[in-house]
Design an enzyme around this catalytic site. Structure first.
Site, PDB file in Angstrom:
ATOM      1  N   LYS A   1       0.819  -1.218   0.000  1.00  0.00           N
ATOM      2  CA  LYS A   1       0.000   0.000   0.000  1.00  0.00           C
ATOM      3  C   LYS A   1       0.853   1.268   0.000  1.00  0.00           C
ATOM      4  O   LYS A   1       0.366   2.349  -0.327  1.00  0.00           O
ATOM      5  CB  LYS A   1      -0.964  -0.031   1.170  1.00  0.00           C
TER       6      LYS A   1
HETATM    7  C1  LIG Z   1      -4.305  -4.499   0.573  1.00  0.00           C
HETATM    8  C2  LIG Z   1      -3.532  -5.757   0.398  1.00  0.00           C
HETATM    9  C3  LIG Z   1      -3.888  -6.727  -0.577  1.00  0.00           C
HETATM   10  C4  LIG Z   1      -5.099  -6.567  -1.468  1.00  0.00           C
HETATM   11  O1  LIG Z   1      -4.976  -5.561  -2.430  1.00  0.00           O
HETATM   12  P1  LIG Z   1      -6.273  -4.980  -3.157  1.00  0.00           P
HETATM   13  O2  LIG Z   1      -5.811  -3.846  -3.963  1.00  0.00           O
HETATM   14  O3  LIG Z   1      -7.215  -4.579  -2.056  1.00  0.00           O
HETATM   15  O4  LIG Z   1      -6.835  -6.111  -3.979  1.00  0.00           O
HETATM   16  C5  LIG Z   1      -3.101  -7.871  -0.695  1.00  0.00           C
HETATM   17  N1  LIG Z   1      -2.041  -8.076   0.120  1.00  0.00           N
HETATM   18  C6  LIG Z   1      -1.671  -7.190   1.066  1.00  0.00           C
HETATM   19  C7  LIG Z   1      -0.513  -7.495   1.945  1.00  0.00           C
HETATM   20  C8  LIG Z   1      -2.395  -5.998   1.224  1.00  0.00           C
HETATM   21  O5  LIG Z   1      -2.014  -5.130   2.179  1.00  0.00           O
END
Ligand SMILES: *Cc1c(COP(=O)(O)O)cnc(C)c1O
Length: 481
Positions: A106
């Site tokens: 993120k």
């Molecule tokens: C947020 C997240 C995801 C999922 O990503 P999306 O964009 O919501 O599909 C997968 N793995 C981790 C570690 C995340 O923090």
């Protein structure tokens, strides 16, 4: 370039306004009326920052000085200037998205969003401070806090469930520095915290407040658009390594929750990048697997707690954007979303199902399989991955077995294994006793893989945010900030 709601073309705004508002007034998500012509080959020749700037300028043309904004977002904040390196693992490749300031994928988006938001704010002559309100189950909260720390004109308040996040995740949040940040535990679970935040938005609507409210989650196009870059970066890395020729297709396997990450891959494809199949990887919460295979989305099932908590989700918000992109039919999308709200389920027309299946393949994997995959990948390839990434490996294996497709394949890695030390230790046969910090040390002793600095330096940091409140008091808390 105009953006309109996925549910109604009459609700339209320019790209800066779309970033500022987040959600369209009818509850739909903002999408460009049409995707711009894009010189994808030129984009591939740049540095990661130049790629990012070129893509963001194309998608958000009202926001100027993109080079500056991108430099402010990323320079010196990631482990490498490539931001998101791609490494070979066995026959495949892993795109490491966790080399940022909080060791979670993120970071790529949440480092950039504050820059886009403040640029949009000044463009729209919005004088009031923006207050970012976020409920987090762990990762989003910290990445947002770091992204918004000391950004002028913006304040941020993060609520997390008391006792509902891991020890490391809590430590990451409560030690956060910055003059514009607040972090507060809520007595309840993640749903309580999220419901509380949604209620604050509703209660504040139309009121004269000293700030305007906004959110940091992936419904905002300003959070989605920065993620397109790393598909280009990874493609370029395969080119440089001589693994593909310009124009060859590459498949990507993406650990998926809210469908933002994988949708960015589809946007990269629509901008011209030769992306083959996008493999949607889920954990035991396999709503998306069922949907992509059958055309029926059905959230009427219990939410399971897994070792990959960032994918524990029943409603993937950004799927709405894909439904719009592939159908072009806002009335259809509005109807499907209303069915989801009322009945908890919907079925798309066959033509739309076929369009989705042409671009996407779906697989899922439970915790036991994820553990096996982590153990095997470590033993056979010497690569340590986290439980989310393991789902990406598992779906990629299933895809290869089902289709025999030999196209080069990149697995997106969304978290450092050190964020989930107990699950990873147990998968590679290590002792899981002790607290998470002791587990991290043991994982390091066994594997020699370096602990990311932001996690290694957490221990002993001063706790700055120790508030714990009842869930009914969240609005009062926000008003007292
Ligand atoms: C947020 C997240 C995801 C999922 O990503 P999306 O964009 O919501 O599909 C997968 N793995 C981790 C570690 C995340 O923090």
């Amino acid at each position: 370039m105009l953006y309109h709601s996925t549910r109604n073309k009459e609700f339209y705004v320019d790209s800066a306004e779309a970033v500022l508002e987040g959600l369209a007034p009818d509850g739909g998500l903002y999408m460009p009326r049409e995707l711009p012509a894009f010189d994808w080959k030129k984009c591939l020749t740049g540095t990661s920052q130049q790629m990012s700037s070129m893509i963001l300028s194309a998608l958000l043309p009202d926001i100027s000085d993109m080079d500056d904004l991108v430099a402010k977002a990323y320079t010196g904040k990631f482990e490498t200037e490539a931001l998101t390196p791609t490494v070979p693992v066995g026959e495949n490749f892993v795109l490491e998205l966790f080399r940022g300031p909080t060791s979670a994928f993120k970071d790529v988006a949440l480092s950039m969003l504050p820059q886009l938001l403040t640029a949009a704010k000044s463009l729209k002559n919005e004088k009031k401070d923006i207050l970012i309100l976020t409920a987090t189950s762990g990762d989003t909260g910290k990445a947002a806090l770091v992204g918004f720390q000391d950004v002028p004109g913006v304040r941020i308040c993060v609520f997390y469930p008391d006792g509902g996040v891991s020890q490391v995740q809590r430590a990451q949040m409560v030690t956060q520095e910055g003059s514009n940040v607040a972090v507060c535990a809520v007595k309840g679970n993640f749903d309580d915290a999220q419901t509380g935040v949604k209620q604050i938005f509703t209660q504040c609507q139309g009121k004269e407040l000293p700030f305007s409210l906004s959110s940091a989650n992936s419904i905002n196009i300003g959070r989605l658009a920065p993620q397109v870059m790393y598909y280009f970066r990874s493609y370029r890395d395969l080119l440089d390594a001589g693994k593909i020729k310009l124009g060859d297709r590459v498949n990507f396997s993406v650990p998926t929750g809210n469908f933002g990450d994988i949708l960015a891959g589809y946007l990269a494809k629509r901008l011209g990048l030769p992306v083959g199949t996008l493999i949607c990887a889920s954990n035991a919460n396999n709503v998306l697997t069922d949907f992509i295979r059958t055309g029926t989305y059905d959230r009427r099932r219990p939410l399971l707690k897994t070792t990959s908590p960032s994918m524990d989700i029943l409603v993937s918000s950004n799927l709405e954007r894909l439904l719009y992109l592939l159908s072009g039919d806002t009335a259809l999308v509005a109807d499907l979303m209303e069915k989801l709200r009322q009945d908890g389920a919907y079925t798309v027309p066959d033509s739309l199902k076929e369009a989705i299946q042409k671009e996407f393949w779906a697989g899922c994997c439970d915790d036991a399989r994820a553990a096996k995959v982590m153990g095997r990948v470590y033993k056979e390839q010497g690569y340590l991955c986290d439980p989310h990434t393991a789902a990406g490996f598992a779906a990629a294996e299933d895809y290869a077995a089902a289709t025999g497709d030999q196209t080069p394949l990149v697995i997106l890695s969304t978290a450092s294994p050190y964020k989930f030390p107990a699950a990873v230790l147990s998968a590679i046969g290590g002792d899981t006793s002790g607290d998470e910090f002791q587990q991290m040390d043991r994982l390091h002793e066994i594997t020699g893989v370096p602990i990311p600095t932001p996690l290694a330096t957490l221990r002993g940091k001063q706790e700055r945010h120790t508030d714990v409140i009842e869930k009914e008091k969240m609005l009062d808390y926000v008003m007292s900030l």
